[in-house]
Design an enzyme around this catalytic site. Structure first.
Site, PDB file in Angstrom:
ATOM      1  N   LYS A   1      29.747  66.154  10.509  1.00 56.27           N
ATOM      2  CA  LYS A   1      28.552  65.369  10.166  1.00 56.27           C
ATOM      3  C   LYS A   1      28.182  64.388  11.286  1.00 56.27           C
ATOM      4  CE  LYS A   1      28.808  67.424   6.168  1.00 56.27           C
ATOM      5  NZ  LYS A   1      29.846  67.304   5.175  1.00 56.27           N
TER       6      LYS A   1
ATOM      7  N   ASP B   1      24.486  77.926   3.096  1.00 57.45           N
ATOM      8  CA  ASP B   1      25.352  77.005   2.353  1.00 57.45           C
ATOM      9  C   ASP B   1      24.586  76.699   1.072  1.00 57.45           C
ATOM     10  OD1 ASP B   1      26.041  74.491   1.223  1.00 57.45           O
ATOM     11  OD2 ASP B   1      27.110  73.945   3.028  1.00 57.45           O
TER      12      ASP B   1
ATOM     13  N   ASP C   1      31.225  77.654  -1.172  1.00 58.85           N
ATOM     14  CA  ASP C   1      29.780  77.586  -1.449  1.00 58.85           C
ATOM     15  C   ASP C   1      28.946  78.237  -0.349  1.00 58.85           C
ATOM     16  OD1 ASP C   1      30.363  75.726   0.478  1.00 58.85           O
ATOM     17  OD2 ASP C   1      29.334  74.054  -0.499  1.00 58.85           O
TER      18      ASP C   1
HETATM   19  N1  GDD Z   1      40.414  72.449  -3.649  1.00 60.26           N
HETATM   20  C1  GDD Z   1      39.530  71.589  -3.146  1.00 60.26           C
HETATM   21  N2  GDD Z   1      39.805  70.251  -3.186  1.00 60.26           N
HETATM   22  N3  GDD Z   1      38.368  72.071  -2.606  1.00 60.26           N
HETATM   23  C2  GDD Z   1      37.489  71.169  -2.114  1.00 60.26           C
HETATM   24  C3  GDD Z   1      37.715  69.774  -2.139  1.00 60.26           C
HETATM   25  C4  GDD Z   1      38.946  69.295  -2.721  1.00 60.26           C
HETATM   26  O1  GDD Z   1      39.219  68.083  -2.781  1.00 60.26           O
HETATM   27  N4  GDD Z   1      36.647  69.147  -1.564  1.00 60.26           N
HETATM   28  C5  GDD Z   1      35.791  70.121  -1.199  1.00 60.26           C
HETATM   29  N5  GDD Z   1      36.286  71.334  -1.551  1.00 60.26           N
HETATM   30  C6  GDD Z   1      35.647  72.624  -1.351  1.00 60.26           C
HETATM   31  C7  GDD Z   1      34.228  72.624  -1.903  1.00 60.26           C
HETATM   32  O2  GDD Z   1      34.227  73.108  -3.241  1.00 60.26           O
HETATM   33  C8  GDD Z   1      33.508  73.563  -0.957  1.00 60.26           C
HETATM   34  O3  GDD Z   1      33.574  74.905  -1.385  1.00 60.26           O
HETATM   35  C9  GDD Z   1      34.276  73.450   0.355  1.00 60.26           C
HETATM   36  O4  GDD Z   1      35.529  72.835   0.033  1.00 60.26           O
HETATM   37  C10 GDD Z   1      33.538  72.589   1.403  1.00 60.26           C
HETATM   38  O5  GDD Z   1      33.236  71.327   0.840  1.00 60.26           O
HETATM   39  P1  GDD Z   1      31.745  70.768   0.803  1.00 60.26           P
HETATM   40  O6  GDD Z   1      31.794  69.480   0.052  1.00 60.26           O
HETATM   41  O7  GDD Z   1      30.809  71.813   0.323  1.00 60.26           O
HETATM   42  O8  GDD Z   1      31.510  70.439   2.318  1.00 60.26           O
HETATM   43  P2  GDD Z   1      30.144  70.413   3.148  1.00 60.26           P
HETATM   44  O9  GDD Z   1      29.225  71.485   2.726  1.00 60.26           O
HETATM   45  O10 GDD Z   1      29.616  69.019   3.147  1.00 60.26           O
HETATM   46  O11 GDD Z   1      30.668  70.723   4.637  1.00 60.26           O
HETATM   47  C11 GDD Z   1      31.554  71.809   4.859  1.00 60.26           C
HETATM   48  O12 GDD Z   1      30.850  73.042   4.949  1.00 60.26           O
HETATM   49  C12 GDD Z   1      29.928  73.153   6.073  1.00 60.26           C
HETATM   50  C13 GDD Z   1      29.366  74.561   6.028  1.00 60.26           C
HETATM   51  O13 GDD Z   1      28.647  74.754   4.895  1.00 60.26           O
HETATM   52  C14 GDD Z   1      32.311  71.524   6.169  1.00 60.26           C
HETATM   53  O14 GDD Z   1      33.329  72.497   6.288  1.00 60.26           O
HETATM   54  C15 GDD Z   1      31.364  71.572   7.368  1.00 60.26           C
HETATM   55  O15 GDD Z   1      32.111  71.420   8.565  1.00 60.26           O
HETATM   56  C16 GDD Z   1      30.632  72.915   7.398  1.00 60.26           C
HETATM   57  O16 GDD Z   1      29.693  72.934   8.475  1.00 60.26           O
HETATM   58 MG    MG Z   2      29.130  72.868   1.205  1.00 60.04          MG
END
Ligand code: GDD
Ligand code: MG
Length: 340
Positions: A155, A213, A104
């Protein structure tokens, strides 16, 4: 080289838009969000592994439709295993150093420079970094003078916020990083793996340009505006804008869309075959085949595909799911319409 796209999340923060499509296929400036990441891949990436769980068939169809010379391996994850568990689940496909992308993210990172940096530093992993104003929504790092990560905190809260340098969601990792991930278990790479691997040598790679993001409805709208500011106006030759229409740029207008009157822009993206009668639309995304009537005002909102917004409606700071029909004169302010 191989790349893994983490696209298996449920996209809950993008509901109601993600009831009808998986997050990576949400149209951002009329292209699936995930296509921006594919654009970043250098030629040296010849295989892309995609662990999917939510709406896997839609995801599989999308990757099967790509004919760019790369081998796409779509692997079904029965239950979402988290960002680390998803990597553990495809470990048999992975060798040596590989790239990982949160699905994303849209950004201007140069992947070749990331790979060169990683090889020069010689750690087990390199994490891309971007400075943010709200570290509590991200994973943050602390770096030493050699760009080595000394702390990774996902977080952070309160006094845990020791830095504004956030994990930008793109990594290059050595396969040995997967040794700590137990098979078939839910594992977060950010909470369970990175804080431990810091000891073995993780490095941070900052870059310039833009980074967004797109994982929440608010961020999705910001991403759309940021990309428009960056790339400028793009109006399809097969769109029609009436002479009386007041345009404020940047604007993106898709094929077959028609704006007959009113005021449009800035930072408005219309999908394909959108019909705008005489409305005022700013800072918004209107998806394919939606109709907007006369005297309608749309501000800072996302309206899904195939909706009908009749005359004199007001939609402000709101999200409307696909296939919704409002009543004439409805006022939708700070709402998500179509939540289940
Ligand atoms: N295959 C799979 N399985 N993908 C997953 C799963 C899962 O169970 N859970 C999450 N993802 C994918 C999501 O679709 C997304 O593209 C990515 O992993 C990150 O998950 P998010 O749920 O979007 O995390 P976030 O935005 O809260 O935090 C992450 O992104 C930040 C940057 O945008 C973390 O990596 C943070 O450390 C980072 O700063
Ligand atoms: Mg995200």
């Amino acid at each position: 080289m191989q790349a893994v796209l983490l696209v298996g999340g449920l996209g809950t923060r993008l509901r109601p838009l993600t009831y009808s499509r998986p997050k990576p296929l949400l149209p951002l400036l009329n292209r699936p969000m995930i296509s921006y990441l594919l654009d970043l891949l250098p030629d040296s990436v010849d295989e892309v592994i995609v662990p999917v769980s939510y709406m896997s068939r839609r995801m599989r169809d999308y990757f099967n439709s790509l004919h760019d010379g790369r081998n796409y391996v779509v692997v079904h994850e029965v239950e979402p295993l988290g960002t680390g568990g998803a990597l553990g689940n495809v470990r048999d496909h992975l060798t040596d150093d590989f790239l990982v992308f949160n699905g994303d993210i849209v950004c201007s990172i140069d992947i070749k420079s990331l790979i060169d940096f990683h090889r020069e530093k010689g750690g087990v992993g390199t994490i891309s970094l971007w400075e943010v104003e709200n570290p509590e929504a991200f994973g943050i790092v602390q770096l030493d003078d050699d760009d080595r990560i000394t702390l990774f905190k996902e977080k952070p809260r309160g006094d845990e916020i020791v830095s504004h340098m956030a994990n930008a969601g793109i990594y290059i990792l050595n396969e040995s990083v997967l040794d700590d991930i137990l098979s078939e278990k839910v594992v977060s790479i950010e909470r369970d793996v990175f804080p431990v691997q810091v000891r073995r040598g993780l490095y941070g790679f900052g870059f310039e340009g833009y980074w967004v993001d797109c994982g929440t409805t608010k961020n999705f709208l910001t991403a759309s505006g940021t990309l428009m500011d960056y790339f400028g106006t793009n109006v399809s030759k097969e769109a029609s804008i009436g002479k009386s229409v007041k345009e404020e740029h940047p604007l993106v207008i898709g094929q077959g869309s028609k704006v007959s009157g009113g005021h449009i822009g800035p930072r408005v993206c219309l999908g394909k075959d959108v019909d705008v009668r005489a409305a005022s639309i700013s800072e918004s995304v209107i998806m394919d085949s939606t109709t907007i009537g006369r005297g309608v005002r749309v501000v800072s909102s996302i309206i899904g595909e195939n909706c009908v917004i009749p005359d004199k409606c007001i939609v402000e700071r709101s999200v409307i799911a696909d296939d919704c029909e409002l009543e004439k004169g409805d006022e939708i302010i700070d709402q998500k319409v179509g939540m289940r």
